[in-house]
Design a protein around this motif. Structure first.
Motif, PDB file in Angstrom:
ATOM      1  N   ARG A   1     107.041  -1.516-118.162  1.00 62.77           N
ATOM      2  CA  ARG A   1     107.931  -2.237-117.237  1.00 62.77           C
ATOM      3  C   ARG A   1     107.143  -3.301-116.458  1.00 62.77           C
ATOM      4  NH1 ARG A   1     109.852   0.579-119.989  1.00 62.77           N
ATOM      5  NH2 ARG A   1     110.299  -1.369-120.998  1.00 62.77           N
ATOM      6  N   LEU A   2     105.907  -2.973-116.065  1.00 64.28           N
ATOM      7  CA  LEU A   2     105.080  -3.956-115.373  1.00 64.28           C
ATOM      8  C   LEU A   2     104.649  -5.069-116.321  1.00 64.28           C
ATOM      9  CD1 LEU A   2     102.753  -1.558-113.321  1.00 64.28           C
ATOM     10  CD2 LEU A   2     104.672  -2.897-112.439  1.00 64.28           C
ATOM     11  N   GLY A   3     104.458  -4.713-117.587  1.00 68.57           N
ATOM     12  CA  GLY A   3     103.989  -5.661-118.592  1.00 68.57           C
ATOM     13  C   GLY A   3     102.493  -5.556-118.773  1.00 68.57           C
ATOM     14  N   ALA A   4     102.050  -5.468-120.021  1.00 69.53           N
ATOM     15  CA  ALA A   4     100.612  -5.317-120.300  1.00 69.53           C
ATOM     16  C   ALA A   4      99.811  -6.476-119.723  1.00 69.53           C
ATOM     17  CB  ALA A   4     100.391  -5.194-121.810  1.00 69.53           C
ATOM     18  N   ALA A   5     100.356  -7.691-119.782  1.00 70.82           N
ATOM     19  CA  ALA A   5      99.627  -8.851-119.275  1.00 70.82           C
ATOM     20  C   ALA A   5      99.403  -8.740-117.763  1.00 70.82           C
ATOM     21  CB  ALA A   5     100.389 -10.138-119.605  1.00 70.82           C
ATOM     22  N   TRP A   6     100.432  -8.282-117.027  1.00 63.91           N
ATOM     23  CA  TRP A   6     100.269  -8.137-115.570  1.00 63.91           C
ATOM     24  C   TRP A   6      99.256  -7.040-115.258  1.00 63.91           C
ATOM     25  CZ3 TRP A   6     100.506  -4.465-111.809  1.00 63.91           C
ATOM     26  CH2 TRP A   6     100.540  -4.916-110.495  1.00 63.91           C
ATOM     27  N   VAL A   7      99.370  -5.882-115.952  1.00 64.38           N
ATOM     28  CA  VAL A   7      98.441  -4.776-115.702  1.00 64.38           C
ATOM     29  C   VAL A   7      97.017  -5.208-116.004  1.00 64.38           C
ATOM     30  CG1 VAL A   7      97.790  -2.434-116.377  1.00 64.38           C
ATOM     31  CG2 VAL A   7     100.210  -3.027-116.149  1.00 64.38           C
TER      32      VAL A   7
ATOM     33  N   LEU B   1      92.911  -1.293-125.835  1.00 62.99           N
ATOM     34  CA  LEU B   1      94.300  -1.318-126.287  1.00 62.99           C
ATOM     35  C   LEU B   1      95.163  -2.148-125.340  1.00 62.99           C
ATOM     36  CD1 LEU B   1      96.636  -0.439-128.090  1.00 62.99           C
ATOM     37  CD2 LEU B   1      96.779   1.692-126.766  1.00 62.99           C
ATOM     38  N   LEU B   2      94.895  -2.039-124.054  1.00 61.49           N
ATOM     39  CA  LEU B   2      95.653  -2.817-123.080  1.00 61.49           C
ATOM     40  C   LEU B   2      95.423  -4.315-123.299  1.00 61.49           C
ATOM     41  CD1 LEU B   2      97.488  -2.695-120.575  1.00 61.49           C
ATOM     42  CD2 LEU B   2      95.428  -2.559-119.180  1.00 61.49           C
ATOM     43  N   GLU B   3      94.192  -4.689-123.575  1.00 61.53           N
ATOM     44  CA  GLU B   3      93.881  -6.096-123.848  1.00 61.53           C
ATOM     45  C   GLU B   3      94.633  -6.576-125.083  1.00 61.53           C
ATOM     46  OE1 GLU B   3      89.622  -6.018-124.124  1.00 61.53           O
ATOM     47  OE2 GLU B   3      89.366  -6.499-121.988  1.00 61.53           O
ATOM     48  N   ARG B   4      94.666  -5.749-126.112  1.00 63.94           N
ATOM     49  CA  ARG B   4      95.358  -6.149-127.337  1.00 63.94           C
ATOM     50  C   ARG B   4      96.857  -6.293-127.112  1.00 63.94           C
ATOM     51  NH1 ARG B   4      97.928  -3.565-131.428  1.00 63.94           N
ATOM     52  NH2 ARG B   4      97.238  -1.466-130.868  1.00 63.94           N
ATOM     53  N   LEU B   5      97.458  -5.332-126.412  1.00 64.57           N
ATOM     54  CA  LEU B   5      98.897  -5.415-126.145  1.00 64.57           C
ATOM     55  C   LEU B   5      99.235  -6.645-125.306  1.00 64.57           C
ATOM     56  CD1 LEU B   5      99.811  -1.668-125.441  1.00 64.57           C
ATOM     57  CD2 LEU B   5     100.243  -2.986-127.509  1.00 64.57           C
ATOM     58  N   ALA B   6      98.387  -6.961-124.345  1.00 61.71           N
ATOM     59  CA  ALA B   6      98.624  -8.141-123.526  1.00 61.71           C
ATOM     60  C   ALA B   6      98.542  -9.412-124.379  1.00 61.71           C
ATOM     61  CB  ALA B   6      97.614  -8.199-122.382  1.00 61.71           C
ATOM     62  N   ARG B   7      97.591  -9.430-125.286  1.00 59.83           N
ATOM     63  CA  ARG B   7      97.406 -10.606-126.146  1.00 59.83           C
ATOM     64  C   ARG B   7      98.575 -10.778-127.109  1.00 59.83           C
ATOM     65  NH1 ARG B   7      92.803  -9.179-127.597  1.00 59.83           N
ATOM     66  NH2 ARG B   7      93.302  -8.210-129.583  1.00 59.83           N
ATOM     67  N   GLU B   8      99.093  -9.639-127.618  1.00 53.24           N
ATOM     68  CA  GLU B   8     100.138  -9.686-128.640  1.00 53.24           C
ATOM     69  C   GLU B   8     101.547  -9.561-128.069  1.00 53.24           C
ATOM     70  OE1 GLU B   8      99.145  -6.509-131.243  1.00 53.24           O
ATOM     71  OE2 GLU B   8      97.286  -7.452-131.995  1.00 53.24           O
ATOM     72  N   GLY B   9     101.649  -9.342-126.766  1.00 50.63           N
ATOM     73  CA  GLY B   9     102.967  -9.132-126.170  1.00 50.63           C
ATOM     74  C   GLY B   9     103.575  -7.795-126.562  1.00 50.63           C
ATOM     75  N   GLY B  10     102.720  -6.813-126.839  1.00 50.66           N
ATOM     76  CA  GLY B  10     103.190  -5.509-127.305  1.00 50.66           C
ATOM     77  C   GLY B  10     103.474  -4.541-126.175  1.00 50.66           C
ATOM     78  N   ARG B  11     103.934  -3.348-126.565  1.00 48.37           N
ATOM     79  CA  ARG B  11     104.262  -2.290-125.604  1.00 48.37           C
ATOM     80  C   ARG B  11     103.635  -0.977-126.048  1.00 48.37           C
ATOM     81  NH1 ARG B  11     110.598  -2.569-123.816  1.00 48.37           N
ATOM     82  NH2 ARG B  11     110.618  -4.685-122.963  1.00 48.37           N
ATOM     83  N   PHE B  12     103.435  -0.087-125.083  1.00 50.63           N
ATOM     84  CA  PHE B  12     102.979   1.260-125.414  1.00 50.63           C
ATOM     85  C   PHE B  12     104.089   2.048-126.102  1.00 50.63           C
ATOM     86  CE2 PHE B  12     100.140   0.127-121.873  1.00 50.63           C
ATOM     87  CZ  PHE B  12      98.922   0.409-122.473  1.00 50.63           C
TER      88      PHE B  12
END
Length: 563
Positions: A521-527, A547-558
């Protein structure tokens, strides 16, 4: 001679619908999850009163109208200290009326005028359904939480070829051992409870019996069933008496050498087919298994305190634990009416690994300028049932953590000061807080403030005012970061299992979904960005997970597709 008083038959108990027949359709609809209002065909107005006459033009009769069950917040006031998140509110319905109600089980501290809300029927006085509301975000989180629970349970299946579970043994009769024994007895299993101390065993017998007696008094158990459960408990001071057990659960002090010693003894006497479970909350199951000749039979069975109440069981799969043993452990959890979540081996497993990250940061915040009441308030306003220090007082955490840190050669001046002052929590009437006799409401204590300030001086830390936003980020973001590491390390099968562990073991509210759902909900990029800021300011403990860096880069979610 005085005349006897007349004897009146007792008045029958009337339901609210019988006392207020005009409201019966309204109450029946609420029970079905629908909200009715009144509509006047003469003037076209709608109102929220179950009366025949229109309050605007006086026309009668009026007719019932089913609403869409949604509205917007016209005004609100947060009820601080409520048992559940609550804001008294005026909600404007699209059909016209404004109704006085409450917004509950949602982030009421994030509520704004004009926010959309949805009908969320709750139980009012006398068990009568009440028209309350919640937010769409909270409803989506609740739907996700239910989905995550189903996913965690999907892997549990019956195995007709598995050895029958007819007898259990528990080694260690302290509070955890007593709670585990109670849970096993309640599931219909005879239990041999083993401890070297006869006095501890007798105290455990009393504790277990008191629990079943209380259930009888509350009408939740028959006296015959309570007697049968008490009769199924056998006490022993001999580890040899595990010889007939199909399941053995060790529940001794959290110390590796002690657990290895106990498992070596169990290994010599337990049947070859027996499941050997450890209730360790953080230790390496594989090192415990090293003490046996059958590491494939060793599995972690981490109960949460109180073990007979908390609905979670972490099933810890060691690298040598046989798949059949893991599956059997999951079925044991189901038999005990607990949610069994399979996790891998790491310090603290899933639940405590996140808790340790949070509470270590809480301790740093205390030294830097925060106080227990601020930290706990920030956590409870977020939605957790209890803050770090109220929990420590309730669960005996002061003495426990102090002892563990002493064994590791770590000096904690705050804990040392509390223990030296006899401030061990609720059981002594004072800990991080003080407590009035017989009460559990935490009261901030100037003595604790002075003790914390002295610890800061001792460590050369200059105290400062710390805002709630910083406190919240420093407490919660390390949890999300540790969750990301658990996923990338393969400790959990899916990110949603982390959320289930925190829902069922720590009271993370369903309306917030869980730590990983919250991260999405916060978004990987914000976290990632916020952790980077904290890392630059406070050091490497805030370094973001890969993993957080990758999700932020790819716009992914947990948890893809959670919405």
């Amino acid at each position: 001679m005085a005349r006897p008083s007349p004897v009146h038959a007792p008045s029958p108990t009337l339901t609210p619908a019988q006392r207020f027949p005009a409201a019966a359709p309204y109450l029946e609809a609420l029970a079905e999850g629908r909200l009715l209002i009144k509509h006047c065909s003469a003037c076209g107005s709608a109102h929220f009163y179950p009366r025949e006459h229109c309050p605007f033009c006086g026309h009668a009769p009026t007719e019932w109208l089913t609403t869409r069950g949604v509205g917007t917040v016209y005004s609100f006031s947060i009820v601080r200290g409520a048992k559940r998140p609550t804001a008294v509110a005026v909600v404007e319905l699209p059909e016209g009326p404004r109704i006085t109600t409450s917004v509950i089980d949602a982030d009421v501290f994030g509520l704004r005028i004009g926010d959309p809300v949805e009908l969320h029927v709750s139980e009012g006085a006398e068990g009568v359904p009440a028209a309350t509301f919640t937010t769409p975000e909270a409803n989506r989180a609740r739907a996700y939480a239910a989905q995550a629970l189903r996913a965690a349970a999907n892997g549990i299946s019956a195995d007709d070829d598995a050895p029958p579970l007819r007898q259990a043994a528990v080694v260690g009769a302290g509070s955890m051992g007593s709670g585990i024994t109670t849970a096993l007895l309640a599931a219909g299993l005879p239990v041999t409870l083993i401890d070297r101390s006869e006095a501890v065993l007798e105290s455990a017998r009393q504790t277990v019996g008191n629990h079943f007696d209380a259930m009888v008094k509350r009408g939740r158990l028959s006296a015959e069933d309570a007697a049968a459960r008490r009769a199924a408990l056998h006490l022993s001071t001999r580890v040899e008496d595990v010889a007939q057990a199909d399941l053995v659960i060790e529940a001794v002090w959290e110390q590796l050498a002690l657990k290895q010693e106990i498992f070596a003894q169990i290994d010599r006497h337990a049947p070859a087919h027996a499941i050997l479970g450890s209730n360790t909350s953080a230790l390496d199951i594989d090192r415990i298994a090293d003490a046996t000749s059958r590491p494939g039979q060793v599995v972690g069975l981490h109960f949460f305190s109180p073990a007979h109440v908390m609905p979670l069981l972490e099933v810890v799969r060691g690298p040598r634990t046989r798949p059949e043993v893991v599956a059997a452990a999951q079925r044991i959890g189901s038999r005990l009416r607990k949610t069994a979540v399979v996790v891998g081996v790491c310090h603290g497993f899933v639940g405590n690994r996140l808790l340790i990250a949070r509470d270590q940061e809480a301790d740093r915040l205390l030294l830097e300028g925060a106080l227990p009441q601020q930290i706990d308030r920030v956590l409870t306003e977020f939605g957790l049932p209890m803050g770090s220090y109220e929990l420590a007082d309730m669960a005996g955490g002061i003495e426990l953590v102090h002892r563990v840190r002493q064994e590791r050669g770590q000096h904690d001046p705050i804990l040392a000061g509390l223990v030296a002052a006899g401030r061990l929590g609720q059981k002594t009437g004072k800990g991080f807080y003080r407590y009035d006799p017989g009460k559990r409401r935490p009261i901030p204590d100037p003595e604790v403030t002075a003790l914390i300030e002295q610890a800061s001086r001792e460590l050369g830390i200059e105290r400062r005012a710390i805002g709630d936003d910083e406190v919240r980020d420093r407490l919660l973001l390390p949890m999300l970061n540790e969750g990301a590491k658990l996923v990338e390390e393969g400790i959990v099968d899916r990110a949603s299992d982390i959320d289930v562990v925190w829902q069922r073991g720590f009271g993370w509210p369903a309306w917030r979904g869980g730590p990983m759902y919250h991260a999405d909900r916060l978004g990987a990029a914000w976290v990632l960005r916020r952790l980077g800021e904290l890392q630059e300011r406070f050091g490497e403990r805030f370094r973001p997970a890969a993993l957080l860096e990758r999700l932020a880069r790819e716009g992914g979610r947990f948890v893809p597709g959670a919405d």
